[in-house]
Enzyme design. Sequence first.
Site, short mmCIF file in Angstrom:
data_model
loop_
_atom_site.label_atom_id
_atom_site.label_comp_id
_atom_site.label_asym_id
_atom_site.label_seq_id
_atom_site.Cartn_x
_atom_site.Cartn_y
_atom_site.Cartn_z
CD1 TRP A 116 -2.00 -2.18 2.07
CD2 TRP A 116 -2.82 -1.56 0.08
NE1 TRP A 116 -2.92 -3.12 1.67
CE2 TRP A 116 -3.44 -2.77 0.46
CE3 TRP A 116 -3.18 -0.99 -1.15
CZ2 TRP A 116 -4.40 -3.41 -0.33
CZ3 TRP A 116 -4.13 -1.61 -1.93
CH2 TRP A 116 -4.72 -2.81 -1.53
CG ASP A 183 -3.54 3.76 3.99
OD1 ASP A 183 -4.62 3.53 4.58
OD2 ASP A 183 -3.16 3.12 2.99
CE LYS A 207 -8.71 -3.71 3.32
NZ LYS A 207 -7.72 -2.75 2.90
C1 LIG Z 1 -7.11 -2.22 1.63
C2 LIG Z 1 -6.12 -1.12 1.81
C3 LIG Z 1 -5.98 -0.10 0.88
C4 LIG Z 1 -6.77 -0.05 -0.41
O1 LIG Z 1 -8.07 0.29 -0.16
P1 LIG Z 1 -9.15 0.48 -1.34
O2 LIG Z 1 -10.27 1.09 -0.59
O3 LIG Z 1 -9.41 -0.86 -1.90
O4 LIG Z 1 -8.56 1.41 -2.33
C5 LIG Z 1 -5.07 0.91 1.14
N1 LIG Z 1 -4.33 0.90 2.25
C6 LIG Z 1 -4.43 -0.08 3.18
C7 LIG Z 1 -3.58 -0.02 4.40
C8 LIG Z 1 -5.33 -1.12 2.99
O5 LIG Z 1 -5.43 -2.10 3.90
#
Ligand SMILES: *Cc1c(COP(=O)(O)O)cnc(C)c1O
Length: 368
Positions: A116, A183, A207
């Site tokens: 990511w 993030d 998540k």
């Molecule tokens: C799943 C995830 C993403 C991507 O998320 P999307 O909503 O599918 O774009 C980005 N960063 C982390 C840490 C993730 O777990």
Amino acid sequence: MLYTENASSFQLTTSQKQYNFSAGPGILPQEVMEQAAQAALDYEGLGLSLLEMSHRSQPVVELMAEAEQLVAELLGLNDEYKVLFLTGGASSQFYMVPMNLLNAEETACYVDTGSWSTKAIKEAKNFGNVAVLGSSKESNFNYIPKGYTIPEDAKYLHITSNNTIYGTQYHSFPKSDAMLVADMSSDIFSRVFDAQQFDLIYAGAQKNLGPAGTTLLIVRKSILGKVERSIPTMLDYQTHVKKNSAFNTPPVYPIYVCLLTLRWLKKNGGVTAMEKINRDKAQLLYNAIDTSEYFEGTAAKEDRSIMNVPFVMKEDQYTKKFMEYCAKHKVSGIKGHRSVGGFRASIYNAMPKTGVEYLVDLMNNFKL
Ligand SMILES: *Cc1c(COP(=O)(O)O)cnc(C)c1O
């Protein structure tokens, strides 16, 4: 008493037949799914499905405001911050962050802790200079790089607080004079932290917060409107700040399911209570891994995630056998990401301790 301490609350119902350890979209509280199902049929007795209601209608405006307010309350945000619900996933924030914060001649700093972060770095390069201050790539991202210095001219430092794929997590955050951006897709609301040390936080909902379809964004308002480039209206954070996430039609239903989860979180003691349970759950599982004759963990112990727990078979030829054993016992979503292999148990807020106990029992009873 917290619902998670009540073993009977995790009995599988007829509508939910599997123990869900998926990394994402992840498990949601059963009561949230029941309330969401009801709202799809008839929202609060209004005789309309939430799916067919205008985003300008009073009930929808109210639910969006409540979701925004609960995020601020649960994270202890003051009114320097704005909470937004956007679309495009966390992946769209990989480019929206630099587009909104970084001028072409300026430098943004990133720590590369896995897929990511790597994607975020790639996108930032479209907008300015990028300095990668640390990377654990050489060891398949099994630890969090530390001990770097942030250059004085850094515009912001971007980190990924929890690495969903590799199961590593920051247990203390870097101190930064530059703006701090995170993030937090896979660990927001899982533990207590000082949200106000960050200038911007984003998280895909699917998540640990709700279903796919919306992305939570928390931004210190004073950092916006400072770049020279012209930004397309929909990609300018200021557009969404001014219009309370409803400049265009927002994903009302996913936001509502986030609201239900936030209410559930508050009712169950908020982030403080979640953290305690999450730590118990993680300890239980790591302990089972560390004392097992068959399994071993893949992440450096001091950086282990309390949300995503990757582990492998000491002898890879038995991976398939344990996978089949899990499937037979209604354990779903436990297959490891292809870049780590083996297994990954994601134990988000909605996974009660009894669910982890169930998995640990399976691991202990597994025989080759
Ligand atoms: C799943 C995830 C993403 C991507 O998320 P999307 O909503 O599918 O774009 C980005 N960063 C982390 C840490 C993730 O777990």
